[in-house]
Design a protein around this motif. Structure first.
Motif, short mmCIF file in Angstrom:
data_model
loop_
_atom_site.label_atom_id
_atom_site.label_comp_id
_atom_site.label_asym_id
_atom_site.label_seq_id
_atom_site.Cartn_x
_atom_site.Cartn_y
_atom_site.Cartn_z
N LEU A 270 0.64 -4.93 10.37
CA LEU A 270 0.94 -4.03 8.87
C LEU A 270 1.77 -3.72 7.81
O LEU A 270 1.70 -4.24 6.57
N ASN A 271 2.97 -3.24 8.26
CA ASN A 271 4.29 -3.61 7.59
C ASN A 271 4.93 -4.81 6.39
O ASN A 271 5.72 -4.36 5.66
N ARG A 272 3.98 -5.47 6.88
CA ARG A 272 4.51 -6.59 5.95
C ARG A 272 3.62 -6.77 4.28
O ARG A 272 3.05 -7.60 3.48
N HIS A 273 2.36 -5.65 4.70
CA HIS A 273 1.25 -5.39 3.29
C HIS A 273 1.48 -4.38 2.76
O HIS A 273 0.98 -3.80 2.32
N LEU A 274 3.30 -3.86 2.39
CA LEU A 274 3.30 -2.67 1.50
C LEU A 274 2.84 -2.83 -0.01
O LEU A 274 3.18 -4.30 -0.40
N GLN A 275 2.88 -1.97 -0.38
CA GLN A 275 2.78 -1.66 -1.92
C GLN A 275 3.51 -1.96 -2.14
O GLN A 275 4.00 -0.96 -2.08
N THR A 276 3.76 -2.06 -4.08
CA THR A 276 5.10 -1.84 -4.20
C THR A 276 6.04 -0.75 -4.13
O THR A 276 6.78 -0.85 -4.10
N ARG A 277 5.07 0.40 -4.90
CA ARG A 277 5.60 1.56 -5.50
C ARG A 277 6.09 2.07 -3.60
O ARG A 277 6.87 2.78 -3.83
N CYS A 278 5.52 1.76 -2.43
CA CYS A 278 5.93 2.57 -1.26
C CYS A 278 7.16 1.67 -1.07
O CYS A 278 8.56 2.39 -0.50
N LYS A 279 7.84 0.32 -1.91
CA LYS A 279 9.39 0.57 -1.25
C LYS A 279 10.31 0.47 -2.52
O LYS A 279 11.46 0.53 -2.68
N ILE A 280 9.58 1.43 -3.73
CA ILE A 280 10.65 2.45 -4.41
C ILE A 280 10.32 3.86 -4.46
O ILE A 280 10.78 4.81 -4.98
N CYS A 281 9.98 4.85 -3.27
CA CYS A 281 9.19 5.50 -2.91
C CYS A 281 10.99 7.09 -2.17
O CYS A 281 11.35 6.01 -1.29
N PRO A 282 11.42 7.23 -2.67
CA PRO A 282 12.00 8.17 -2.41
C PRO A 282 12.04 9.40 -1.79
O PRO A 282 12.09 10.08 -1.41
N ASP A 283 10.17 9.30 -1.51
CA ASP A 283 10.40 10.87 -0.45
C ASP A 283 8.59 10.14 0.24
O ASP A 283 7.93 10.98 0.29
N GLY A 284 9.81 8.93 0.98
CA GLY A 284 8.84 8.94 2.57
C GLY A 284 8.81 10.13 3.51
O GLY A 284 7.73 10.62 4.75
N LYS A 407 5.66 -10.40 -4.90
CA LYS A 407 4.87 -9.87 -4.60
C LYS A 407 4.74 -8.40 -5.64
O LYS A 407 3.46 -7.90 -4.67
N ILE A 408 5.09 -8.40 -6.42
CA ILE A 408 5.38 -7.41 -7.57
C ILE A 408 3.65 -7.76 -8.68
O ILE A 408 3.87 -8.66 -9.25
N LYS A 409 2.10 -7.58 -8.11
CA LYS A 409 1.12 -7.89 -8.88
C LYS A 409 0.32 -6.54 -9.83
O LYS A 409 0.16 -6.13 -10.00
N LYS A 410 0.79 -6.98 -11.32
CA LYS A 410 0.96 -5.99 -12.36
C LYS A 410 -0.82 -6.57 -12.41
O LYS A 410 -1.21 -8.23 -12.88
#
Length: 416
Positions: A270-284, A407-410
């Motif tokens: 599952l953690n290999r399918h994270l959306q782009t926004r999660c990879k630049i999230c300052p507030d996990g 993997k950044i899908k616009k």
């Protein structure tokens, strides 16, 4: 507002919180699963040639959408820590109710507090996520009003979820609600409350949990493939819980169950399918919440979190005076049990959150190098985090995002 949504989609910044559907007129925006397996806004065809919100709402949306803006400054005090945010107290504990503790993903504290708020009539309902009755792999936003519903909503759901869709119901209601959501959902709610007095009045309490990111529904499908299960044979699906950390469990039409460990499902799929926004999230870490909980993992002999099955324990951060009052009252009434925990030791049980927080700034710089717009983050002191992690790890995070740029899908703002 439509232009802002297009900016979000064109830069692959959407977190799928659902707030836009609540802010837009009527049914102008629907949140649905897109071809990449994430919950995303879809524009009603009837609104293709006209705006979907008035000017004031559009401005409020621009300041509240977590894909565009997160501003923690109004919620900071001298208790603010650059890595772990605003903390009044750090605790470790669990739900006193054995059934709730067993059903929850860690110690069941969030579910216990939700039930307490209902029992004490602090709120009329609890906005949270539950497995869809139409598709057990997907999530829906619900309002829980009973112990049965609270327990049915317990346990992490590692699939796209949009609890902020419920803001449309809240805006039309005279009831009061506890809102439970991912940090990005909570940020959206808290920021929109600044522009909508009804939302502020009707949602007096907000609880969150530390989040490592939202996987695509394709990740769930891959788990089923490894379990050798056909999707149409699944009648119930639990990502974890029913123990700590609990098993990923697919229940089939014939009554059979197939399971996978947490480490195999989340850690290897599952953690290999994270959306782009999660990879630049300052507030996990749920900085906008009154209370935030996380797995209070025990360390192994090397000091790393151990995922061996045991009775659940939650790491608990009390962030606001209101949150501390709620927790201490629940504790006094025997609903939760807790003891003090050293804030400096959070790293040992949540190392991923530490690493992500300290490497956000170089990842943002990498996105800008790719000519992608990024959210505006204010007050998170990301520079201090980057200095703490050091040059090597910062460079590694920077180049890592560049390598994964495919993997950044616009996507355009699609219509439905």
């Amino acid at each position: 507002m439509k232009a802002l949504l297009k900016r979000v989609m064109n830069n692959d910044l959407c977190s799928g919180c659902g707030m836009c559907s609540a802010a837009a007129e009527d049914d102008a925006i629907k949140i649905r699963i897109n071809q990449d397996g994430y919950r995303r806004p879809f524009l009603n065809r009837a609104y293709q040639s006209r705006e979907i919100a008035d000017a004031a709402t559009s401005e409020a949306f621009g300041k509240s959408c977590p894909a565009l803006n997160l501003d923690i400054r109004p919620y900071k005090s001298q208790n603010y820590q650059p890595i772990w945010g605003e903390i009044l107290e750090t605790l470790k504990g669990y739900a006193a109710d054995d059934e709730i503790r067993q059903a929850g993903s860690s110690g069941g504290v969030i579910s216990a507090l939700a039930q307490y708020c209902l029992d004490k009539k602090l709120v009329d309902g609890v906005i949270q996520i539950q497995a869809s009755q139409d598709d057990p792999l997907e999530n829906v936003a619900v309002i829980s009003r009973s112990r049965q519903n609270v327990i049915a909503s317990s346990g992490s759901r590692y699939a796209p979820a949009s609890p902020a869709e419920a803001l449309k119901w809240v805006a039309m209601s005279t009831e009061k609600y506890l809102f439970i959501g991912k940090p990005c959902d909570v940020g959206a709610v808290r920021q929109m409350q600044q522009h909508n007095p009804r939302l502020k009045e009707n949602i007096p309490l907000i609880v969150s949990f530390m989040c490592a990111g939202t996987p695509s529904l394709h990740g769930t499908h891959q788990v089923l493939d490894q379990l050798e299960v056909e999707r149409d044979e699944v009648t119930a699906f639990r990502y974890r819980g029913d123990g700590w950390p609990g098993l990923t469990k697919a229940t089939l039409k014939n009554g059979e169950s197939r399971t996978m460990t947490y480490n195999d499902s989340w850690g290897k799929v599952l953690n290999r399918h994270l959306q782009t926004r999660c990879k630049i999230c300052p507030d996990g870490i749920g900085e906008f919440a009154d209370i935030v909980c996380a797995d209070g993992w025990e360390g192994d002999e090397k000091g790393y979190p151990s995922f061996a099955e045991r009775e659940g324990n939650s790491l608990i951060l009390l962030r606001t005076i209101k949150g501390r009052e709620l927790f201490r009252n629940a504790e006094a009434d025997g609903v939760v049990k807790a003891e003090a925990f050293d804030t400096d030791s959070i790293f040992s049980i949540q190392p991923f959150q530490y690493y992500r927080r300290t490497t956000i700034l170089p990842r943002l710089l990498a996105m800008r190098l790719l000519m992608l717009k990024t959210p505006s983050y204010k007050g998170f002191e990301l520079g201090k985090g980057m200095r703490e992690i050091g040059l090597y790890q910062s460079f590694k995070a920077f180049t890592g995002l560049l390598v994964r740029r495919k993997k950044i899908k616009k996507r355009p703002l699609e219509t439905a």
